[in-house]
Write a protein that holds these residues in place. Structure first.
Motif, mmCIF file in Angstrom:
data_model
loop_
_atom_site.group_PDB
_atom_site.id
_atom_site.type_symbol
_atom_site.label_atom_id
_atom_site.label_comp_id
_atom_site.label_asym_id
_atom_site.label_seq_id
_atom_site.Cartn_x
_atom_site.Cartn_y
_atom_site.Cartn_z
ATOM 1 N N SER A 294 -10.159 -0.301 2.436
ATOM 2 C CA SER A 294 -9.660 0.901 1.749
ATOM 3 C C SER A 294 -9.076 1.905 2.741
ATOM 4 O O SER A 294 -8.218 2.717 2.382
ATOM 5 C CB SER A 294 -10.787 1.561 0.949
ATOM 6 N N PHE A 295 -9.522 1.849 4.000
ATOM 7 C CA PHE A 295 -8.983 2.762 5.004
ATOM 8 C C PHE A 295 -7.575 2.337 5.443
ATOM 9 O O PHE A 295 -6.742 3.169 5.782
ATOM 10 C CB PHE A 295 -9.912 2.830 6.222
ATOM 11 N N ILE A 296 -7.333 1.024 5.424
ATOM 12 C CA ILE A 296 -6.002 0.531 5.792
ATOM 13 C C ILE A 296 -4.967 1.012 4.795
ATOM 14 O O ILE A 296 -3.829 1.336 5.148
ATOM 15 C CB ILE A 296 -5.993 -1.017 5.864
ATOM 16 N N GLU A 297 -5.371 1.076 3.525
ATOM 17 C CA GLU A 297 -4.500 1.511 2.431
ATOM 18 C C GLU A 297 -3.166 0.757 2.473
ATOM 19 O O GLU A 297 -3.134 -0.458 2.437
ATOM 20 C CB GLU A 297 -4.289 3.035 2.497
ATOM 21 N N GLU A 298 -2.084 1.500 2.564
ATOM 22 C CA GLU A 298 -0.765 0.869 2.527
ATOM 23 C C GLU A 298 -0.218 0.526 3.915
ATOM 24 O O GLU A 298 0.924 0.078 4.039
ATOM 25 C CB GLU A 298 0.232 1.782 1.798
#
Length: 324
Positions: A165-169
């Motif tokens: 979720s931290f990597i996101e896009e």
């Protein structure tokens, strides 16, 4: 399909590396973590990789197999990220290994500490030698950026467990052929993750099974410089001038050594180094000395001429003098 929570997605790009990939997978299968998915991206291999997974994919439901035309490791990793479902992501090279039964405690540590990134210790195998690496424990992202661009911290992603979720896009720059890890890592750090360190060896990095390390070409130097410039551009507004100057110098050092790729190939392939080659190497070090960065020169020599005591002795004596 039943929706099952997955703790970890392991993303493994591969290109014509089936035999080493099998060993890599064996090391993963020995782990004591059940909630895992192994995402294999075949980046246009022609060595029987596709046939192997066509015959074996049904025997292990943890494996997700994708194939694409040869587009490079950045594109392959992006495909893996697009299809990952794990709470955490670990990028693994197809020719490397994991220590037995470490992933479960690695992931548990990340979850219990609510970490966005967990950095582990690792082992480097270098021909018939090996050495352990325990990164300095620094949790402040801005300091990690400085350490990364100054060459004090390895920017590769394989010893870093990252919360998906931290990597996101964020995705890898498909225009880069080299150092795509470092640019991706810089982007992550600019988002100020919660960083923890895992006290234990998780990853085994087989440095000289890397085709990129074994064959240094003019094109690789050009591509590396492209990555250097991209990183400098990204950091220009956020990093102090001194650190960027050190990074630029170290880019020059690496490029100077790599640019004489006949030297690099001779050294990497452990062939006899005669007096002419020795002179050329020392000439490189002479040029490097004007950059006033003995620490990094010594580091480069240690990494790339580790097996050659003669070269190390010559460079060590040369570096005794003051750099201008």
């Amino acid at each position: 399909m039943i929706n099952v929570d997955i703790d970890l997605s392991i993303i493994i790009p591969t290109y014509n590396n089936i035999e080493l990939l099998k060993k890599c997978l064996d090391s993963i299968f020995k782990q004591n973590l059940n909630s895992i998915e192994i995402i294999i991206i075949n980046d246009g291999s022609i060595d029987g990789t596709d046939q192997y997974f066509s015959n074996n994919i049904t025997t292990n439901h943890n494996i997700k197999y994708y194939k694409q035309q040869n587009k490079g490791v950045s594109s392959a990793r992006n495909l893996g990220l697009d299809n990952a479902n794990g709470e955490y992501v670990l990028f693994v090279d197809a020719d490397d290994l994991l220590y037995d039964e470490k992933l479960s405690s690695y992931v548990a540590y990340a979850k219990s500490n609510k970490a966005d990134v967990v950095i582990s210790d690792y082992l480097v195998k270098f021909y018939d030698k090996e050495f352990q690496v325990r990164p300095e424990r620094i949790n402040i992202p801005s300091l990690l950026i400085e350490n990364s661009i100054q060459g004090k911290l390895h920017s590769a992603l394989w010893n870093k467990l990252i919360k998906r979720s931290f990597i996101e896009e964020n995705r890898f720059d498909i225009k880069l052929k080299y150092m795509e890890d470092q640019l991706f890592w810089v982007y992550l750090l600019l988002n100020e993750p919660v960083i923890k360190y895992f006290d234990g060896f998780v990853y085994i990095y087989n440095q000289f099974s890397k085709s990129g390390c074994q064959l240094i070409s003019y094109n690789s130097v050009v591509e590396s410089n492209k990555a250097y410039n991209r990183i400098i551009e990204v950091l220009a507004d956020t990093t102090d001038i001194y650190s960027l100057k050190i990074f630029t110098n170290r880019c020059l050092i690496t490029t100077l050594l790599y640019s004489d790729y006949s030297i690099a190939n001779l050294c990497f392939n452990k062939k006899y180094i005669d007096s002419k080659i020795e002179k050329r190497i020392l000439n490189k070090v002479l040029i490097l000395s004007y950059l006033n960065d003995k620490e990094y020169i010594t580091y480069v020599v240690k990494c790339f001429f580790l097996f050659s005591s003669k070269i190390k002795f010559l460079v060590k004596n040369f570096l005794k003098g003051d750099c201008k």
